[in-house]
Design an enzyme around this catalytic site. Structure first.
Site, PDB file in Angstrom:
ATOM      1  N   THR A 192     -17.837-123.913 -71.698  1.00 13.04           N
ATOM      2  CA  THR A 192     -18.403-125.115 -71.087  1.00 13.04           C
ATOM      3  C   THR A 192     -19.264-124.673 -69.911  1.00 13.04           C
ATOM      4  OG1 THR A 192     -16.504-126.395 -71.765  1.00 13.04           O
ATOM      5  CG2 THR A 192     -17.843-127.312 -69.986  1.00 13.04           C
ATOM      6  N   GLN A 198     -32.756-107.333 -59.218  1.00 11.47           N
ATOM      7  CA  GLN A 198     -33.341-107.201 -57.872  1.00 11.47           C
ATOM      8  C   GLN A 198     -34.787-107.695 -57.830  1.00 11.47           C
ATOM      9  OE1 GLN A 198     -32.126-106.372 -54.890  1.00 11.47           O
ATOM     10  NE2 GLN A 198     -30.070-105.858 -55.581  1.00 11.47           N
ATOM     11  N   CYS A 206     -22.185-102.572 -53.758  1.00 12.84           N
ATOM     12  CA  CYS A 206     -21.026-102.301 -54.612  1.00 12.84           C
ATOM     13  C   CYS A 206     -20.426-100.927 -54.365  1.00 12.84           C
ATOM     14  CB  CYS A 206     -21.425-102.403 -56.084  1.00 12.84           C
ATOM     15  SG  CYS A 206     -21.938-104.061 -56.520  1.00 12.84           S
ATOM     16  N   THR A 233     -24.302-108.999 -64.023  1.00 13.72           N
ATOM     17  CA  THR A 233     -23.486-107.986 -64.707  1.00 13.72           C
ATOM     18  C   THR A 233     -23.231-108.406 -66.151  1.00 13.72           C
ATOM     19  OG1 THR A 233     -22.404-107.378 -62.637  1.00 13.72           O
ATOM     20  CG2 THR A 233     -21.231-106.818 -64.669  1.00 13.72           C
TER      21      THR A 233
HETATM   22  N1  PLP Z   1     -28.124-105.218 -61.413  1.00 15.85           N
HETATM   23  C1  PLP Z   1     -28.622-104.947 -60.199  1.00 15.85           C
HETATM   24  C2  PLP Z   1     -29.855-104.115 -60.076  1.00 15.85           C
HETATM   25  C3  PLP Z   1     -28.005-105.462 -59.051  1.00 15.85           C
HETATM   26  O1  PLP Z   1     -28.510-105.175 -57.841  1.00 15.85           O
HETATM   27  C4  PLP Z   1     -26.849-106.249 -59.206  1.00 15.85           C
HETATM   28  C5  PLP Z   1     -26.125-106.779 -58.023  1.00 15.85           C
HETATM   29  O2  PLP Z   1     -26.138-106.200 -56.965  1.00 15.85           O
HETATM   30  C6  PLP Z   1     -26.374-106.507 -60.504  1.00 15.85           C
HETATM   31  C7  PLP Z   1     -27.039-105.977 -61.587  1.00 15.85           C
HETATM   32  C8  PLP Z   1     -25.161-107.349 -60.737  1.00 15.85           C
HETATM   33  O3  PLP Z   1     -25.440-108.713 -60.573  1.00 15.85           O
HETATM   34  P1  PLP Z   1     -24.240-109.731 -60.282  1.00 15.85           P
HETATM   35  O4  PLP Z   1     -23.861-109.541 -58.856  1.00 15.85           O
HETATM   36  O5  PLP Z   1     -24.798-111.092 -60.544  1.00 15.85           O
HETATM   37  O6  PLP Z   1     -23.150-109.388 -61.235  1.00 15.85           O
END
Ligand code: PLP
Length: 393
Positions: A236, A178, A326, A73
């Site tokens: 850090t 992914q 999510c 993210t």
């Molecule tokens: N982008 C995609 C396509 C994802 O599937 C995900 C997580 O499910 C993310 C971004 C976010 O990654 P993170 O969980 O490391 O924040």
């Protein structure tokens, strides 16, 4: 109790024991700060730089082009917000099927006056290069299209899409969270300027990611502080997590080829079994251009009952998910990905996502095929129940 059946590798993967071993010294005796000059600090710096080299190798990048972040993210946010700040605005094109890490960031930018266009994929979940070309404007500064979709698992024609951005003078970012570790990635061959990954999707630890920033591409930092990560992500470093991500990247690079062949076989067996045994089951997304271990299914008559189906499967020992990890437990809401693909609003509610990985065995696929038909049948015809409304991201 029989062992659980884990069919949710798209949400996260278990930590590989070899990765855990690589992390352990940095959680005990190797505790130095990588910015320190003394021997303890130099040892920590060496671990961080080794990880950078391993991540770079997975992506076909040079180590100086890797910026470590705290998640996928954060990598997406750094790519979008950081390049928008460096370009002082400009039009952005993205797809309507992005992960919220990209979509919500684009909405946030829109709210601050940055024009954003959202391109819909075709019915198979693929963004057609011609549709991207039509969305480009003279002031387009950035295109962001994900490499593999987290809901349907479809793979986008990234090199063709990146070429369109390049010829219009725009930067190209891809969310490869992914895709990384599951399909080969080479930033040179893809022609991308920015690419995001996250370690927990390829058997590394959670809470660590990386952004590839092509040499010469300008990105402004989101945080300000010390000069770590060339000032782009000052803090850090989480040395243990980085050592884990580096090890996970090395293992993925070495094992991905054979693993993908094995997973495609399991995926096709699972799909054929479901289509034969579960009446009204159908596949969402392109049947071939998809992640090796990823299926997204519609179940006629059970749309909107996804949460109940997932809880039933969970009771039977199966971990699966509906669309994305999510998304909320609200199984009534159509998936934004399926809606953008033109799936009708009833069918776009609550798909069943089954995703497999390193520990999935042929026997587990057989077990799931024995459990699923009964679980689906028990939910037909649709009944109304109340569901706790929490998120399970
Ligand atoms: N982008 C995609 C396509 C994802 O599937 C995900 C997580 O499910 C993310 C971004 C976010 O990654 P993170 O969980 O490391 O924040």
């Amino acid at each position: 109790m029989p062992p659980r059946l884990y069919f949710d590798y798209a949400a996260t993967t278990p930590l590989d024991p070899r990765v855990r071993e690589a992390m352990l010294p940095h959680l005990s005796e190797e505790f130095g700060n990588p910015s320190s000059l003394h021997a303890e600090g130099r040892a920590a710096r060496a671990a961080v730089e080794q990880a950078r080299g391993e991540v770079a190798a997975l992506l076909g990048a040079s180590p100086q082009e890797i910026v470590f972040t705290g998640s996928g993210t954060e990598a997406d946010n750094l790519a979008l917000l950081g390049s928008a700040a460096a370009a002082d605005g400009g039009h952005i094109v993205t797809s309507a099927i992005e992960h919220p890490a990209v979509l919500e960031t684009c909405h946030w930018l829109e709210g601050r006056g940055v024009p954003v266009s959202f391109v819909s994929p075709r019915q198979n979940g693929i963004v057609e290069p011609g549709d991207l070309a039509a969305a480009m404007r003279p002031d387009t500064r950035l295109v962001s299209i994900m490499m593999a979709n987290n809901v349907v698992g479809t793979l986008q024609p990234i090199s063709q899409l990146a070429r369109i951005a390049y010829s219009a003078g725009a930067l190209f970012h891809t969310d490869a969270v992914q895709a990384a570790g599951r399909v080969p990635l080479d930033v040179g061959r893809l022609g991308v300027d920015l690419l995001s990954i996250s370690a927990h999707k390829f058997y590394g630890p959670k809470g660590v990611g990386a952004l590839f920033v092509r040499a010469g591409v300008r990105v402004e930092p989101l945080c300000h502080g010390g000069g770590q990560e060339r000032g782009l992500r000052p803090a850090t470093e989480n040395v243990a997590a980085l050592a884990g991500m580096g090890c996970a990247a090395r293992l993925a690079l070495a094992e991905m080829g054979d693993e993908a062949v094995r997973l495609v076989k399991l995926r096709e067996k699972l799909l054929a079994g479901i289509l034969a045994r579960v009446p009204g089951a159908y596949l969402h997304g392109d049947p071939h251009r998809r992640l090796p271990g990823h299926l997204c299914l519609g179940l006629e008559g059970v749309e909107g009952e996804a949460v109940h189906l997932l809880l039933k499967l969970d009771d039977a020992g199966v971990a699966a998910s509906s669309g994305s990890a999510c998304s909320s437990r609200d199984g009534d809401r159509p998936s934004h990905v399926l809606s953008a693909m033109g799936v009708d609003p009833v069918k776009a509610r609550g798909p069943l996502r089954l995703s497999m990985g390193r520990l999935t065995s042929d026997a587990e696929v057989d077990q799931l095929l024995n459990i699923l038909p009964g679980a689906v049948a028990s939910l037909r015809p649709t009944v109304t129940r109340s569901v706790p409304k929490t998120t399970f991201c």
